[in-house]
Design an enzyme around this catalytic site. Sequence first.
Site, short mmCIF file in Angstrom:
data_model
loop_
_atom_site.label_atom_id
_atom_site.label_comp_id
_atom_site.label_asym_id
_atom_site.label_seq_id
_atom_site.Cartn_x
_atom_site.Cartn_y
_atom_site.Cartn_z
N ASP A 161 0.98 -1.28 -0.09
CA ASP A 161 -0.09 -0.19 0.19
C ASP A 161 1.04 1.25 0.08
O ASP A 161 0.52 2.19 -0.71
CB ASP A 161 -1.02 0.01 1.15
CG ASP A 161 -1.77 1.20 1.09
OD1 ASP A 161 -2.50 1.70 0.22
OD2 ASP A 161 -1.55 2.11 2.14
N ARG A 168 -0.38 6.15 -6.85
CA ARG A 168 -1.54 6.73 -7.40
C ARG A 168 -1.51 8.20 -7.05
O ARG A 168 -2.06 9.07 -8.06
CB ARG A 168 -2.75 5.92 -6.12
CG ARG A 168 -3.01 4.78 -6.63
CD ARG A 168 -3.64 3.87 -5.39
NE ARG A 168 -4.96 4.70 -5.05
CZ ARG A 168 -5.39 4.82 -3.92
NH1 ARG A 168 -4.93 3.91 -2.71
NH2 ARG A 168 -6.48 5.58 -3.74
N SER A 183 -6.93 0.06 0.08
CA SER A 183 -5.63 0.84 0.76
C SER A 183 -5.96 0.86 2.10
O SER A 183 -5.30 0.33 2.82
CB SER A 183 -5.56 2.19 0.15
OG SER A 183 -4.87 2.97 0.70
N LYS A 187 -4.61 -2.03 5.38
CA LYS A 187 -3.70 -1.51 6.67
C LYS A 187 -4.55 -1.77 8.00
O LYS A 187 -4.04 -2.11 8.98
CB LYS A 187 -3.66 0.16 6.47
CG LYS A 187 -2.48 0.36 5.55
CD LYS A 187 -2.35 1.85 5.42
CE LYS A 187 -3.66 2.40 4.44
NZ LYS A 187 -3.30 3.74 4.08
#
Length: 433
Positions: A161, A168, A183, A187
């Site tokens: 990520d 991104r 994303s 996490k």
Amino acid sequence: MRMVDLIEKKRDGKILTKEEIDFIIAGYTNEEIPDYQMSALLMAIFYQDMTDEEITNLTLAMAHSGDIIDLSSIEGIKVDKHSTGGVGDTTTLVLAPLVASVGVPVAKMSGRGLGFTGGTLDKFESIPGFRIELSDQEFIDIVNKSQVAVIGQSGNLAPADKKLYALRDVTGTVDSIPLIASSIMSKKIAAGADAIVLDVTTGEGAFMKNLDDAKRLAHTMVRIGKLAGRQTMAVISDMSEPLGEAVGNGLEIVEAIEALQGKGPEDLMEMCYVLGSQMVVLAGKAESLDDARVMLKEALESGKALEKFREMVQDQGGDASVIDQPEKLITATYQFDLPAKESGYVTEIVANEIGIAAMLLGAGRRTKEDDIDHAVGIKLKKKVGDAVKEGEALLTIYSNTEDTSAVEQLLYENISIGDNSLEPTLIHGIITE
Ligand code: URA
Ligand code: CA
């Protein structure tokens, strides 16, 4: 397997298998797949979307690209709360000690701000001495002792990520539902909580500018959480205007202290009670949301929540005297009021632009390498729906530079005054499946 074939497959709107997604994430994390191929795939995902199954597989592959934190040595059901981003979002600062003060263990991993959004870590670091870098053992020991600790994202948490988010950011592929959902949830899953409360923001100050997109993002994340074996729910909240009154790091700590003293702005308090009640119920500490709210209100009114905040600051090496003297945190050289140019009602305060104004004052980062100024920011004196007279202060600017004319102009352009008082909506829905 060849990456180029997978790019073409997604480009043509076909569904990627679990094996293909695992191949992509493993290859990108260990640098066998270059950024240019990953960029092409991200853009294909942006346009072609992904099924729930693809998003879940992507999330799990990203979560397992690094360490999975084991919180099992913390007693009780660990509940995490995550916001998809906002302006002046002081919620975590209030919620972490508030919820902990009724016995819910809060082992919170937070991030830094970027662009117009603020970051909880930066806010806590406005307290002199406050350390957000704790070893895993220290973190667990503090939560077991005091029920609450906040740390920065550990080095090897969801490294896929970290790389993807940076890519991104520079390839126009941030605001894609499958990419945001994977994303965030990668996490959360790697960070080890048993249950997850999501605050999905919508409006000008959020990634999801419209409500339908916010709902879809919320449903998607709730499904992924459940498929990954974590109890998950989402609150959809409004981020058209900033939350509460303070926007800026030290100013938001002051706002949090005042909130814990029972003097918080109404919208911020409501957000804390809505999200907090969900956390208390998920943690099994109350039977119903109503019971949970009563518990939280009692903890706040009795001063227990404020004492928990003090304990938290002390545990993490911070100067707890700021709790009794929050004015110590108001150190900006200049304070300027911004007077209203006409009388009427405030009809709009565009959150992201207020966030940019705070960033221009030095409260936020333009790039990840920028230093921030903890003292500066904006304190709203009027919120949407409030009446205002010509010449009356709309807000106060806290600055370390004398010339704030560019910031003032930006603020004027993004605060509207009209003839009608409108009542803003704070909560747009609760998503549990
Ligand atoms: N927050 C994240 O962590 N990831 C996103 O993609 C958007 C918001
Ligand atoms: Ca605020």
